[in-house]
Design a protein around this motif. Structure first.
Motif, PDB file in Angstrom:
ATOM      1  N   PRO A 126      31.435  59.102  12.868  1.00 28.74           N
ATOM      2  CA  PRO A 126      32.850  58.986  13.251  1.00 28.74           C
ATOM      3  C   PRO A 126      33.255  60.092  14.216  1.00 28.74           C
ATOM      4  CG  PRO A 126      32.655  59.953  11.053  1.00 28.74           C
ATOM      5  CD  PRO A 126      31.261  59.586  11.479  1.00 28.74           C
ATOM      6  N   LEU A 127      34.417  59.905  14.850  1.00 32.16           N
ATOM      7  CA  LEU A 127      34.949  60.957  15.715  1.00 32.16           C
ATOM      8  C   LEU A 127      35.483  62.097  14.852  1.00 32.16           C
ATOM      9  CD1 LEU A 127      36.976  58.822  18.279  1.00 32.16           C
ATOM     10  CD2 LEU A 127      34.812  60.032  18.678  1.00 32.16           C
ATOM     11  N   PRO A 128      35.441  63.324  15.367  1.00 35.95           N
ATOM     12  CA  PRO A 128      36.035  64.430  14.594  1.00 35.95           C
ATOM     13  C   PRO A 128      37.541  64.223  14.439  1.00 35.95           C
ATOM     14  CG  PRO A 128      35.311  65.148  16.790  1.00 35.95           C
ATOM     15  CD  PRO A 128      34.842  63.747  16.631  1.00 35.95           C
ATOM     16  N   PRO A 129      38.120  64.777  13.367  1.00 32.62           N
ATOM     17  CA  PRO A 129      39.532  64.503  13.046  1.00 32.62           C
ATOM     18  C   PRO A 129      40.505  64.888  14.163  1.00 32.62           C
ATOM     19  CG  PRO A 129      38.496  65.886  11.339  1.00 32.62           C
ATOM     20  CD  PRO A 129      37.461  65.640  12.364  1.00 32.62           C
ATOM     21  N   GLU A 130      40.144  65.860  14.994  1.00 33.99           N
ATOM     22  CA  GLU A 130      41.092  66.311  16.020  1.00 33.99           C
ATOM     23  C   GLU A 130      40.934  65.509  17.326  1.00 33.99           C
ATOM     24  OE1 GLU A 130      38.562  67.895  14.778  1.00 33.99           O
ATOM     25  OE2 GLU A 130      37.258  68.525  16.432  1.00 33.99           O
ATOM     26  N   HIS A 131      40.024  64.546  17.369  1.00 29.01           N
ATOM     27  CA  HIS A 131      39.753  63.817  18.618  1.00 29.01           C
ATOM     28  C   HIS A 131      40.988  63.057  19.100  1.00 29.01           C
ATOM     29  CE1 HIS A 131      37.966  60.969  21.439  1.00 29.01           C
ATOM     30  NE2 HIS A 131      36.931  61.793  21.502  1.00 29.01           N
ATOM     31  N   GLY A 132      41.148  63.039  20.423  1.00 31.97           N
ATOM     32  CA  GLY A 132      42.343  62.462  21.044  1.00 31.97           C
ATOM     33  C   GLY A 132      42.523  60.961  20.842  1.00 31.97           C
ATOM     34  N   PHE A 133      41.466  60.243  20.480  1.00 28.46           N
ATOM     35  CA  PHE A 133      41.606  58.785  20.299  1.00 28.46           C
ATOM     36  C   PHE A 133      42.438  58.424  19.067  1.00 28.46           C
ATOM     37  CE2 PHE A 133      37.555  57.013  22.624  1.00 28.46           C
ATOM     38  CZ  PHE A 133      38.028  57.537  23.811  1.00 28.46           C
ATOM     39  N   TRP A 134      42.331  59.235  18.020  1.00 29.11           N
ATOM     40  CA  TRP A 134      42.934  58.850  16.740  1.00 29.11           C
ATOM     41  C   TRP A 134      44.419  58.540  16.861  1.00 29.11           C
ATOM     42  CZ3 TRP A 134      39.979  57.526  12.848  1.00 29.11           C
ATOM     43  CH2 TRP A 134      38.732  58.137  12.646  1.00 29.11           C
ATOM     44  N   ARG A 135      45.136  59.411  17.537  1.00 28.83           N
ATOM     45  CA  ARG A 135      46.602  59.279  17.545  1.00 28.83           C
ATOM     46  C   ARG A 135      47.136  58.852  18.905  1.00 28.83           C
ATOM     47  NH1 ARG A 135      44.660  63.140  14.938  1.00 28.83           N
ATOM     48  NH2 ARG A 135      44.751  63.010  12.667  1.00 28.83           N
ATOM     49  N   HIS A 136      46.259  58.395  19.784  1.00 24.67           N
ATOM     50  CA  HIS A 136      46.734  58.038  21.126  1.00 24.67           C
ATOM     51  C   HIS A 136      47.602  56.779  21.068  1.00 24.67           C
ATOM     52  CE1 HIS A 136      46.939  57.252  25.361  1.00 24.67           C
ATOM     53  NE2 HIS A 136      46.447  58.458  25.575  1.00 24.67           N
ATOM     54  N   PRO A 137      48.797  56.837  21.700  1.00 26.35           N
ATOM     55  CA  PRO A 137      49.704  55.680  21.584  1.00 26.35           C
ATOM     56  C   PRO A 137      49.187  54.413  22.270  1.00 26.35           C
ATOM     57  CG  PRO A 137      50.578  57.351  23.105  1.00 26.35           C
ATOM     58  CD  PRO A 137      49.396  57.970  22.429  1.00 26.35           C
ATOM     59  N   LYS A 138      48.182  54.551  23.137  1.00 25.07           N
ATOM     60  CA  LYS A 138      47.695  53.344  23.837  1.00 25.07           C
ATOM     61  C   LYS A 138      46.302  52.920  23.379  1.00 25.07           C
ATOM     62  CE  LYS A 138      50.357  54.160  28.035  1.00 25.07           C
ATOM     63  NZ  LYS A 138      50.258  54.587  29.447  1.00 25.07           N
ATOM     64  N   ILE A 139      45.805  53.570  22.343  1.00 29.95           N
ATOM     65  CA  ILE A 139      44.447  53.227  21.878  1.00 29.95           C
ATOM     66  C   ILE A 139      44.498  52.655  20.470  1.00 29.95           C
ATOM     67  CG2 ILE A 139      42.170  54.163  21.233  1.00 29.95           C
ATOM     68  CD1 ILE A 139      42.433  56.201  23.461  1.00 29.95           C
TER      69      ILE A 139
END
Ligand code: GLV
Length: 307
Positions: free
Chosen positions: A252-265
């Protein structure tokens, strides 16, 4: 001679039943510690076990998944056939996921999810399907199956493959020179390519720039094909409008990765398509019968090409 089932117990039960019924002369074993390595004729596994060279009679390695990039050529003896999983469950699930993703992007689902959280009741402009150009990178079996599902919606469809292919009702592009015109006409890009040296890092800033403004991405290939920072930059700059990503590097991606909370992803944990034991057992049994008859297994990997 035995078939080594190197996977989880749950799937193992389904395979063992099917093998007992269909191939009673080929014992399926899950623990090979009691067996002479020379007894192993076939292996079903997700990754190559170490020391494959000790199985001197090994004929075929069956991948549990559709992807085979995890099998590095140096650990797989050249005389051993490598077979990717081609089974109805994987195909059907990929058709479902990509259809879901294309429709979600087409109908701006993520924007409405965001609006709901803010209690906003407001329509977002939407194109008609005939104006939403969908393009698929890859024209393998999964891409072909996805195309058939997408056809009835009326999206103008195109596909890009390494070598020339023709598919009815699909604008086909190929080779390096076909990539730019393919991207330039694509509003929703679906990546369904296998991971090879040529496709690693393919989804980068330059590729995103070649897509028309407002384009979106569905990524169901392999994580290492996507430059994460380039995707975030293209979304933040407003050039891309959204992305649905099922595969990443790492997973998995690390918890701080930008994808998790990105409004367009929209991010999903590599679940687009999962091998289904019943249909997979049928596919593997069929391939063993083919192999015994001297025919190539379905899904045989070209070791040079890597898929
Ligand atoms: C999943 O990614 C697979 O290779 O089947």
């Amino acid at each position: 001679m035995v078939f080594w089932f190197n996977s989880d117990r749950e799937r193992g039960r389904v395979f063992a039943e099917a093998f007992a019924r269909e191939l009673p002369d080929l014992p399926l074993v899950t623990d090979i510690s009691e067996h002479d390595p020379d007894e192993i004729l076939y292996i079903l596994t997700w990754t190559a076990p170490p020391d494959l060279h000790r199985f001197r009679n090994l004929k075929v390695v069956f991948s549990i998944g559709a992807g085979v990039d995890q099998f590095k050529s140096e650990i797989l003896p050249p005389k051993v056939m490598l077979v990717r999983m081609v089974e109805d469950g994987i195909i059907r699930m990929m058709q479902e996921y990509v259809t879901l993703a294309v429709l979600a992007l087409h109908r701006k689902l993520k924007a409405y999810v965001g609006q709901q959280a803010d209690a906003v009741w407001q329509s977002v402009p939407v194109r008609q399907a005939a104006e939403q150009r969908v393009g698929i990178l890859g024209l393998g079996m999964l891409a072909g199956a996805v195309i058939e599902r997408l056809k009835p919606f009326g999206f103008p469809l195109a596909a890009w493959s390494r070598s020339e292919r023709q598919v009815e009702g699909v604008e086909c592009y190929h080779g390096q020179e076909g990539l730019t015109p393919f991207l330039a006409r694509t509003d929703i890009l679906i990546c369904l390519l296998p991971l090879t040296q040529e496709t690693e890092g393919l989804l980068d800033a330059r590729l995103f720039e070649t897509l028309p403004a407002g384009a979106a991405l569905v990524h169901v290939g392999r994580g290492a094909q996507l430059d994460h920072d380039a995707l975030i930059a293209a979304l933040d700059a407003g050039h891309l409008s959204g992305a649905i990503v099922d595969v990443t590097e790492p997973e998995p991606l690390p918890p701080e990765h930008g994808f998790w909370r990105h409004p367009k992803i929209i991010l999903t944990p590599h679940i687009a398509s999962v091998t289904q034991p019943e249909t997979a057992a049928r596919a593997v049994i069929n391939n063993i019968k083919r192999h015994r008859d001297g025919l190539d297994p379905i899904g045989l990997v070209d070791r040079e090409r890597g898929y």
